[in-house]
Motif scaffolding. Structure first.
Motif: not given
Length: 300
Positions: A43-48, A22-27, A73-80
């Motif tokens: 805008e594309v934001d990736v938060v942990q 499960r590698p991290p996303l490449n923001a 605006v796009v907001l992506v989370a690796e974990e919620q």
């Protein structure tokens, strides 16, 4: 927010962030691919880690000096940690095991507010197409907001879509809608929150690489949103109504609609009308549109 690595205090014990499958996303790569001249995505934001990408984006877009936040605006989370589905249901998944993201859309004066209800269905069409193209997995849509896969011959829920108002439509800020998507990508059988859940991996996806999956879904969403907006929100004229019906597993089924006010309605789902409502043909011989409610598939 920077998550605490459990391995720091537990010696060699495996951290939830150290799963090599499960590698991290490449923001940076996501921004290069999606944020470009003429694109919907600004805008594309990736938060942990965060509670809920929907809650975060609604807070940013819905007022308190944030009226100027543009759509795209796009907001992506690796974990919620506090993700929600419809009816405030909890959505729990291990870190980096899925795709959890929200987008801000502002249809504005181009689309009458009464047609904005098509946005979660439009997103479903884009998500299904993106997963098929990039993941090689067959999906189906359960009205109004579930993404289904087949695992061991059984229909399972692998994802959901939640749309929430951001600001007031027609206000100086333009109003808007935050649409959230959650997809179980690499969940293993022992990680499923409930037996009826599924994942792309369990459904035999040829790829569970989250970067191309996310790009495919967002590009599909951009395409369908552009068509729908150009047609003034007319789902029939832009082909959206037909596309949704073609991928909807609810149509042709006998279902029970659990409606507000503890009311239930049983009938065959025969159509999705021009307003995005599910039309049920009841035993009484009438066709009744359902605009909101929980749908239970009973039989084909």
């Amino acid at each position: 927010m920077t998550p605490r690595d459990d391995s720091e205090s537990a010696g060699p014990r495996r951290s939830r962030w150290s799963d090599l499958d499960r590698p991290p996303l490449n923001a940076a790569a996501l921004r290069r691919a999606l944020v470009r001249e003429g694109s919907l995505w600004r805008e594309v934001d990736v938060v942990q880690r965060t509670g809920s990408t929907n809650s975060d984006l609604v807070a940013r877009a819905g007022g308190g000096g944030a009226e100027g936040l543009e759509e795209g605006v796009v907001l992506v989370a690796e974990e919620q940690t506090a993700a929600r589905g419809r009816l405030d249901r909890k959505w729990v998944a291990p870190a980096r095991s899925g795709l959890f993201f929200s987008v801000l859309l502002r249809p504005g004066d181009a689309v009458p507010v009464e047609r904005w209800g098509w946005l979660p269905l439009l997103t479903g069409v884009a998500v299904a197409a993106g997963l098929a193209r990039a993941g090689g997995v067959d999906t189906a849509l359960k009205w109004p907001n579930d993404v289904l896969v087949t695992v061991g011959g059984e229909e399972r829920k692998a994802g959901g879509i939640l749309a929430e108002a951001a600001g007031t439509a027609g206000a100086s800020g333009g109003g808007g809608v935050v649409v959230g998507v959650g997809i179980n990508v690499s969940l293993r059988a022992d990680e499923l929150p409930v037996p009826t859940a599924g994942s792309l991996a369990l459904a035999g996806a040829v790829s569970t690489d989250r970067d191309p999956l996310l790009r495919a879904m967002l590009r599909g969403l951009e395409d369908w949103y552009g068509r729908w907006r150009a047609a003034g929100g007319d789902a029939g004229a832009c082909g959206l109504q037909e596309a949704y019906a073609a991928g909807c597993a609810t149509l042709g089924r006998v279902v029970r609609a659990e409606l507000p006010g503890d009311r239930a309605l049983v009938g065959e789902a025969v159509a999705v009308d021009g307003d995005g409502r599910l039309v049920l043909a009841t035993e009484a011989g009438v066709q009744e549109p359902v605009g909101a409610g929980d749908i239970v598939h009973l039989r084909a």
